[in-house]
Write a protein that holds these residues in place. Structure first.
Motif, PDB file in Angstrom:
ATOM      1  N   SER A   1       9.856   1.578  27.091  1.00  0.00           N
ATOM      2  CA  SER A   1      10.246   0.175  27.075  1.00  0.00           C
ATOM      3  C   SER A   1       9.008  -0.701  26.925  1.00  0.00           C
ATOM      4  CB  SER A   1      11.011  -0.210  28.345  1.00  0.00           C
ATOM      5  OG  SER A   1      10.177  -0.073  29.478  1.00  0.00           O
ATOM      6  N   ALA A   2       9.225  -1.898  26.459  1.00  0.00           N
ATOM      7  CA  ALA A   2       8.151  -2.892  26.341  1.00  0.00           C
ATOM      8  C   ALA A   2       8.802  -4.268  26.327  1.00  0.00           C
ATOM      9  CB  ALA A   2       7.335  -2.672  25.083  1.00  0.00           C
ATOM     10  N   THR A   3       8.091  -5.258  26.840  1.00  0.00           N
ATOM     11  CA  THR A   3       8.613  -6.617  26.905  1.00  0.00           C
ATOM     12  C   THR A   3       7.592  -7.581  26.303  1.00  0.00           C
ATOM     13  OG1 THR A   3       9.872  -6.135  28.917  1.00  0.00           O
ATOM     14  CG2 THR A   3       9.466  -8.445  28.412  1.00  0.00           C
ATOM     15  N   VAL A   4       8.071  -8.449  25.431  1.00  0.00           N
ATOM     16  CA  VAL A   4       7.232  -9.494  24.841  1.00  0.00           C
ATOM     17  C   VAL A   4       7.889 -10.833  25.131  1.00  0.00           C
ATOM     18  CG1 VAL A   4       6.229 -10.426  22.729  1.00  0.00           C
ATOM     19  CG2 VAL A   4       6.464  -7.954  22.994  1.00  0.00           C
ATOM     20  N   SER A   5       7.156 -11.738  25.758  1.00  0.00           N
ATOM     21  CA  SER A   5       7.684 -13.063  26.062  1.00  0.00           C
ATOM     22  C   SER A   5       6.635 -14.112  25.730  1.00  0.00           C
ATOM     23  CB  SER A   5       8.091 -13.167  27.532  1.00  0.00           C
ATOM     24  OG  SER A   5       6.992 -12.865  28.380  1.00  0.00           O
ATOM     25  N   GLY A   6       7.080 -15.329  25.544  1.00  0.00           N
ATOM     26  CA  GLY A   6       6.112 -16.367  25.218  1.00  0.00           C
ATOM     27  C   GLY A   6       6.743 -17.714  24.960  1.00  0.00           C
ATOM     28  N   ILE A   7       5.892 -18.673  24.646  1.00  0.00           N
ATOM     29  CA  ILE A   7       6.276 -20.042  24.337  1.00  0.00           C
ATOM     30  C   ILE A   7       5.531 -20.481  23.082  1.00  0.00           C
ATOM     31  CG2 ILE A   7       6.247 -22.442  25.123  1.00  0.00           C
ATOM     32  CD1 ILE A   7       6.406 -21.462  27.967  1.00  0.00           C
ATOM     33  N   SER A   8       6.231 -21.158  22.207  1.00  0.00           N
ATOM     34  CA  SER A   8       5.623 -21.704  20.999  1.00  0.00           C
ATOM     35  C   SER A   8       5.793 -23.224  20.998  1.00  0.00           C
ATOM     36  CB  SER A   8       6.281 -21.105  19.748  1.00  0.00           C
ATOM     37  OG  SER A   8       5.740 -21.662  18.569  1.00  0.00           O
ATOM     38  N   LEU A   9       4.672 -23.944  20.835  1.00  0.00           N
ATOM     39  CA  LEU A   9       4.674 -25.413  20.794  1.00  0.00           C
ATOM     40  C   LEU A   9       4.229 -25.863  19.407  1.00  0.00           C
ATOM     41  CD1 LEU A   9       2.829 -26.053  24.188  1.00  0.00           C
ATOM     42  CD2 LEU A   9       5.297 -26.076  23.796  1.00  0.00           C
ATOM     43  N   SER A  10       4.993 -26.745  18.783  1.00  0.00           N
ATOM     44  CA  SER A  10       4.660 -27.247  17.456  1.00  0.00           C
ATOM     45  C   SER A  10       4.856 -28.750  17.410  1.00  0.00           C
ATOM     46  CB  SER A  10       5.532 -26.588  16.374  1.00  0.00           C
ATOM     47  OG  SER A  10       5.356 -25.200  16.332  1.00  0.00           O
ATOM     48  N   THR A  11       4.005 -29.401  16.652  1.00  0.00           N
ATOM     49  CA  THR A  11       4.153 -30.832  16.427  1.00  0.00           C
ATOM     50  C   THR A  11       3.654 -31.155  15.028  1.00  0.00           C
ATOM     51  OG1 THR A  11       3.644 -33.044  17.295  1.00  0.00           O
ATOM     52  CG2 THR A  11       1.873 -31.421  17.345  1.00  0.00           C
ATOM     53  N   GLY A  12       4.132 -32.258  14.487  1.00  0.00           N
ATOM     54  CA  GLY A  12       3.717 -32.622  13.139  1.00  0.00           C
ATOM     55  C   GLY A  12       4.244 -33.975  12.744  1.00  0.00           C
ATOM     56  N   LEU A  13       3.811 -34.430  11.568  1.00  0.00           N
ATOM     57  CA  LEU A  13       4.293 -35.683  11.003  1.00  0.00           C
ATOM     58  C   LEU A  13       4.104 -35.652   9.496  1.00  0.00           C
ATOM     59  CD1 LEU A  13       1.520 -37.497  10.315  1.00  0.00           C
ATOM     60  CD2 LEU A  13       1.548 -37.759  12.779  1.00  0.00           C
ATOM     61  N   ASN A  14       4.861 -36.497   8.816  1.00  0.00           N
ATOM     62  CA  ASN A  14       4.763 -36.614   7.358  1.00  0.00           C
ATOM     63  C   ASN A  14       3.759 -37.703   6.997  1.00  0.00           C
ATOM     64  OD1 ASN A  14       6.755 -34.655   6.665  1.00  0.00           O
ATOM     65  ND2 ASN A  14       8.335 -36.117   7.291  1.00  0.00           N
ATOM     66  N   LEU A  15       2.658 -37.296   6.355  1.00  0.00           N
ATOM     67  CA  LEU A  15       1.684 -38.288   5.901  1.00  0.00           C
ATOM     68  C   LEU A  15       2.175 -38.986   4.637  1.00  0.00           C
ATOM     69  CD1 LEU A  15      -1.614 -36.270   6.462  1.00  0.00           C
ATOM     70  CD2 LEU A  15      -0.521 -37.927   7.985  1.00  0.00           C
ATOM     71  N   LEU A  16       2.850 -38.244   3.807  1.00  0.00           N
ATOM     72  CA  LEU A  16       3.454 -38.795   2.595  1.00  0.00           C
ATOM     73  C   LEU A  16       4.804 -38.117   2.463  1.00  0.00           C
ATOM     74  CD1 LEU A  16       3.114 -40.642   0.157  1.00  0.00           C
ATOM     75  CD2 LEU A  16       2.104 -38.720  -1.096  1.00  0.00           C
ATOM     76  N   LYS A  17       5.862 -38.859   2.662  1.00  0.00           N
ATOM     77  CA  LYS A  17       7.208 -38.293   2.800  1.00  0.00           C
ATOM     78  C   LYS A  17       7.524 -37.301   1.689  1.00  0.00           C
ATOM     79  CE  LYS A  17      12.017 -39.629   3.566  1.00  0.00           C
ATOM     80  NZ  LYS A  17      12.118 -38.891   4.799  1.00  0.00           N
ATOM     81  N   ASP A  18       7.943 -36.095   2.104  1.00  0.00           N
ATOM     82  CA  ASP A  18       8.353 -35.007   1.205  1.00  0.00           C
ATOM     83  C   ASP A  18       7.214 -34.440   0.365  1.00  0.00           C
ATOM     84  OD1 ASP A  18      10.985 -35.277   2.070  1.00  0.00           O
ATOM     85  OD2 ASP A  18      11.416 -36.812   0.550  1.00  0.00           O
ATOM     86  N   HIS A  19       5.949 -34.843   0.628  1.00  0.00           N
ATOM     87  CA  HIS A  19       4.833 -34.329  -0.168  1.00  0.00           C
ATOM     88  C   HIS A  19       3.720 -33.741   0.698  1.00  0.00           C
ATOM     89  CE1 HIS A  19       6.386 -35.845  -3.983  1.00  0.00           C
ATOM     90  NE2 HIS A  19       6.685 -36.979  -3.353  1.00  0.00           N
ATOM     91  N   ILE A  20       3.297 -34.456   1.722  1.00  0.00           N
ATOM     92  CA  ILE A  20       2.193 -33.993   2.570  1.00  0.00           C
ATOM     93  C   ILE A  20       2.644 -34.035   4.021  1.00  0.00           C
ATOM     94  CG2 ILE A  20      -0.179 -34.381   3.312  1.00  0.00           C
ATOM     95  CD1 ILE A  20      -0.730 -35.728   0.677  1.00  0.00           C
ATOM     96  N   GLN A  21       2.478 -32.912   4.715  1.00  0.00           N
ATOM     97  CA  GLN A  21       2.860 -32.829   6.125  1.00  0.00           C
ATOM     98  C   GLN A  21       1.712 -32.242   6.924  1.00  0.00           C
ATOM     99  OE1 GLN A  21       5.712 -29.810   7.989  1.00  0.00           O
ATOM    100  NE2 GLN A  21       7.033 -31.624   7.920  1.00  0.00           N
TER     101      GLN A  21
END
Length: 311
Positions: A280-300
């Motif tokens: 058996s083995a157990t893998v647990s964790g947390i993922s944090l992400s953030t972002g914004l659009n600098l130029l809508k639909d082109h640059i993020q």
């Protein structure tokens, strides 16, 4: 060479196909081959896929087919190491048939049957006793899923429960069931959008031909007694985004995965590595992400931080 096409003889009928032919030659730098400047790998790939879609009213019927074949030769001239020349041929044929029923906005029902045939043949052209030889595996899968959407106009919310069950039947490995269930909640206001979800279920992964039948050498060997990996998965998350021009967003996901018969390489007799099933083995964790659009639909702009612990 890439070919793709489609035909729609009627509004309810669609044919699609794709064909790929690829040939490439790669050099093989590395500690074993670096003294052989002519060491190379030659790979030829042929891929063919096709699908037929028929959609009468709320029903959708799809049958699909795929064929994938690889031929590769790895060569290195003798130097302080012996010469090296091996040939590998592999083939994978897949066929599927699915039927889905969609009731506008709120109900989905789907059933699918899949069959798969895979084989691998390896030859050592200089030392035949080191050949991988031919191995074949046939498998089938039947799945059934159901989903529903509930819209609550008072709080502008949308709930989406979904459930899937799969039955696998694999040559040499027997049969097994897996299941997955999920519930998501969507809230949309003038200034805020949020999505929360919770998923749990089981998974099933077959050992590869390489893990099972790798020919023993000075460094490693395969294990034909390997069992499929199985896991129990739980995941929950929340995503928030602001209704502004840049649409900044924040996402948090927590997960826990418990594996049974996890395949791992270990050092054994003769100092060689070989794959084994861990209890058996157990893998647990947390993922944090953030972002914004600098130029809508082109640059993020996006940033992610993962915290993972394995036991």
């Amino acid at each position: 060479l890439f070919l793709s096409g489609s035909s729609q003889p009627s509004p309810a009928t669609l044919f699609q196909f794709t064909g790929i032919i690829r040939h490439e030659v790669q050099g093989l730098p590395g500690p074993i081959y670096e003294l052989s400047p002519t060491a190379k790998r030659t790979l030829s790939t042929n891929i063919l896929t096709g699908a037929y879609h028929y959609q009468p009213g709320s029903w959708k019927i799809v049958t699909d087919f795929s064929y994938h074949a690889d031929h590769q030769v790895i060569q290195a001239k003798a130097n302080i190491y012996p010469g090296y020349e091996k040939k590998y041929d592999s083939e994978n044929i897949h066929w599927g048939l699915s039927a889905s029923y969609f009731r506008k906005h709120d109900f989905q029902l789907r059933g699918k049957l899949e069959t798969n045939r895979a084989w691998l043949n390896g030859e050592d052209l200089l030392i035949p006793r080191f050949s991988l030889n031919r191995h074949q595996r046939n498998s089938s899968n039947v799945s059934f899923s159901i989903g529903r959407s509930f819209y609550l106009p008072v709080i502008v919310s949308l709930f989406k429960p979904h459930f899937t069950i799969n039955h696998y039947n694999v040559e040499y490995h027997g049969s097994d069931f897996t299941w997955n269930g999920s519930l998501s909640h969507e809230l949309e206001l003038d200034f805020l959008k949020s999505t929360a979800w919770f998923r749990m279920g089981t998974a099933y992964k077959l050992p590869s031909f390489w893990q099972m039948f790798w020919v023993p050498n000075a460094f490693s060997e395969g294990n034909p007694e390997l069992r499929p990996e199985q896991s129990n998965d739980v995941e929950g998350g929340l995503r928030l985004s602001l209704g502004q021009i840049s649409e900044p967003w924040l996402s948090v996901t927590a997960f826990n995965q418990k594996y049974h018969d996890l395949i791992s390489w270990r050092r054994g007799y003769g100092n060689r590595y070989y794959p084994v099933n861990l209890q058996s083995a157990t893998v647990s964790g947390i993922s944090l992400s953030t972002g914004l659009n600098l130029l809508k639909d082109h640059i993020q702009l996006q940033a992610t931080h993962n915290i993972t612990e394995a036991v």
